[in-house]
Design a protein around this motif. Structure first.
Motif, PDB file in Angstrom:
ATOM      1  N   SER A 155       0.867  -1.174   0.000  1.00 29.96           N
ATOM      2  CA  SER A 155       0.000   0.000   0.000  1.00 29.96           C
ATOM      3  C   SER A 155       0.901   1.220   0.000  1.00 29.96           C
ATOM      4  O   SER A 155       2.130   1.094   0.003  1.00 29.96           O
ATOM      5  CB  SER A 155      -0.917  -0.002   1.229  1.00 29.96           C
ATOM      6  OG  SER A 155      -0.156   0.204   2.414  1.00 29.96           O
ATOM      7  N   LYS A 156       0.329   2.402   0.018  1.00 27.52           N
ATOM      8  CA  LYS A 156       1.156   3.603  -0.001  1.00 27.52           C
ATOM      9  C   LYS A 156       1.949   3.774   1.284  1.00 27.52           C
ATOM     10  O   LYS A 156       2.867   4.594   1.345  1.00 27.52           O
ATOM     11  CB  LYS A 156       0.296   4.838  -0.248  1.00 27.52           C
ATOM     12  CG  LYS A 156      -0.726   5.125   0.851  1.00 27.52           C
ATOM     13  CD  LYS A 156      -1.530   6.364   0.528  1.00 27.52           C
ATOM     14  CE  LYS A 156      -2.540   6.690   1.635  1.00 27.52           C
ATOM     15  NZ  LYS A 156      -3.310   7.910   1.321  1.00 27.52           N
ATOM     16  N   LYS A 162       3.203   2.245  -7.325  1.00 26.27           N
ATOM     17  CA  LYS A 162       3.385   0.809  -7.339  1.00 26.27           C
ATOM     18  C   LYS A 162       4.769   0.451  -7.870  1.00 26.27           C
ATOM     19  O   LYS A 162       5.286   1.105  -8.769  1.00 26.27           O
ATOM     20  CB  LYS A 162       2.311   0.137  -8.200  1.00 26.27           C
ATOM     21  CG  LYS A 162       0.909   0.196  -7.611  1.00 26.27           C
ATOM     22  CD  LYS A 162      -0.067  -0.581  -8.479  1.00 26.27           C
ATOM     23  CE  LYS A 162      -1.464  -0.559  -7.867  1.00 26.27           C
ATOM     24  NZ  LYS A 162      -2.445  -1.326  -8.691  1.00 26.27           N
TER      25      LYS A 162
END
Length: 387
Positions: free
Chosen positions: A56-57, A82
């Motif tokens: 995830s970020k 990503k």
């Protein structure tokens, strides 16, 4: 106006930051998973790699491969985009070990290397370039449907890690390189010279044979409130190919199960009324350590009892010399054996598995296994025949 004045300025290298992470948590994760990667010189270079993937970020996953074990660990990080890259495991870990503060990974052209596929690693005033492995060559383990799930406590995880020392390391005997997980007996391991059984607080859902190597990747320190989730996928050790997945905090381990039938270990446990000798565990370990000085080339250590109050711990090396040290017998029951002998390393490791201040050895015959019990532990060691 000169040509120099009218010439366009050279384009700035395009560098894309993909990951920013604190050195401490990253190094901790690499220390956990990197030992699963193959040593340099493997026939498959990708097995020497470490895969870094955006979850995830705010999180990444570091994964190390093997042909039958895969270990991964998640780490908090700043991941704006990503990404999925494979870096040389040892090289990257060595860099992170030397780093300080924040570590940044980037892709794109760099003055040191114009190859846009290179990975740029920076920390402080240091810039390093890494040639990545192709992600397409990563060995993906087969997927399988879960068949059962159960929970293990933090104490269980510690016990499994310790019982793994009793498993064989000889790949010629693959069955004995595993830990038998049994709903009745807990965890069992043997190398045919010694045997360890330990009760588990959690309830094992089904009998299966797990590679003992899995234990080395279990987290070393867990809070008492933490648990591990164990999932069996696709089958068991005796009914078709299967996998075991252990999720413990940020760490996930997935491994092939060992196929085959574990030996009937219950037949090894002596029956009848044993003779018992109780020692201070620390004193006996110290005596064994002393006797080990002469226990070269697999020479056994002898426990010689003369008066029921003391035991002489002896080692005799032909054409080299002899050594003896004495330890008190705190209590005994039955007719004491005059002499028994054991592999000094195995006996010392058996004592190291226990936690109590004292240890009681149960013996029925000089040529039959000795037992030591302590709480959830039942440990057995085979004797050595001596003249």
């Amino acid at each position: 106006m000169s040509n120099a004045a009218t010439a366009e300025a050279p384009a700035e290298p395009k560098i894309e930051h993909i990951l920013t992470v604190e050195r401490g948590p990253l190094l901790q994760a690499l220390t956990q998973v990197a030992p699963a990667a193959a040593a340099r010189g493997s026939s498959l270079p990708i097995l020497c790699g470490l895969r870094l993937t955006r979850v995830s970020k705010n999180q990444i996953r570091a994964t190390a491969p093997d042909l039958d074990i895969e270990v991964s660990c998640t780490v908090a990080a700043d991941c704006p985009k990503k990404f999925d890259v494979v870096v040389p495991s040892k090289l990257f870990r060595d860099m992170v070990r030397e780093a300080a503060g924040t570590v940044t990974l980037s892709l794109g052209e760099n003055p040191l290397s114009p190859d846009k596929d290179d990975i740029v690693v920076t920390w402080g005033r240091t810039v390093a370039i890494i040639k990545p492995y192709p992600v397409s060559e990563w060995p993906n383990m087969s997927t399988a449907e879960p068949t059962s799930t159960f929970e293990l406590t933090a104490a269980d995880v510690d016990r499994i890690r310790r019982i793994a020392n009793f498993a064989s390391t000889d790949d010629a005997r693959p069955i004995l390189t595993g830990i038998c997980m049994d709903p009745k007996d807990g965890a069992v391991a043997t190398d045919s010279y010694r045997l360890g059984l330990v009760d588990l607080e959690g309830t094992v859902s089904e009998r299966f044979l797990m590679q003992a190597r899995v234990a080395r990747f279990l987290p070393m320190r867990l809070l008492d409130t933490e648990t591990a989730t164990v999932t069996i996928e696709g089958g068991t050790a005796t009914a078709g190919a299967g996998y075991v997945r252990i999720e413990c905090g940020e760490v996930t381990i997935r491994s092939c199960l060992i196929q085959g039938e574990f030996p009937p270990y219950d037949r090894l446990i002596p029956t009848g009324t044993p003779t018992t000798m109780t020692f201070n565990r620390a004193d006996l370990r110290k005596a064994l350590s002393t006797a080990k000085i002469l226990c070269v080339d697999a020479i056994p250590v002898r426990i010689v009892v003369e008066d029921g109050k003391e035991a002489s711990i002896r080692s005799v090396a032909q054409d080299v010399g002899q050594l003896a040290t004495t330890v008190d017998i705190l209590a005994h029951e039955g007719t004491l054996l005059q002499t028994c002998a054991f592999n000094v390393v195995y006996l010392g490791e058996m004592l190291g598995m226990l936690d109590a201040e004292t240890v009681t050895l149960e013996l029925t015959d000089a040529l039959k296994p000795a037992l030591a019990k302590d709480g959830p532990w039942t440990l057995l060691i085979m004797p050595v025949r001596v003249s």
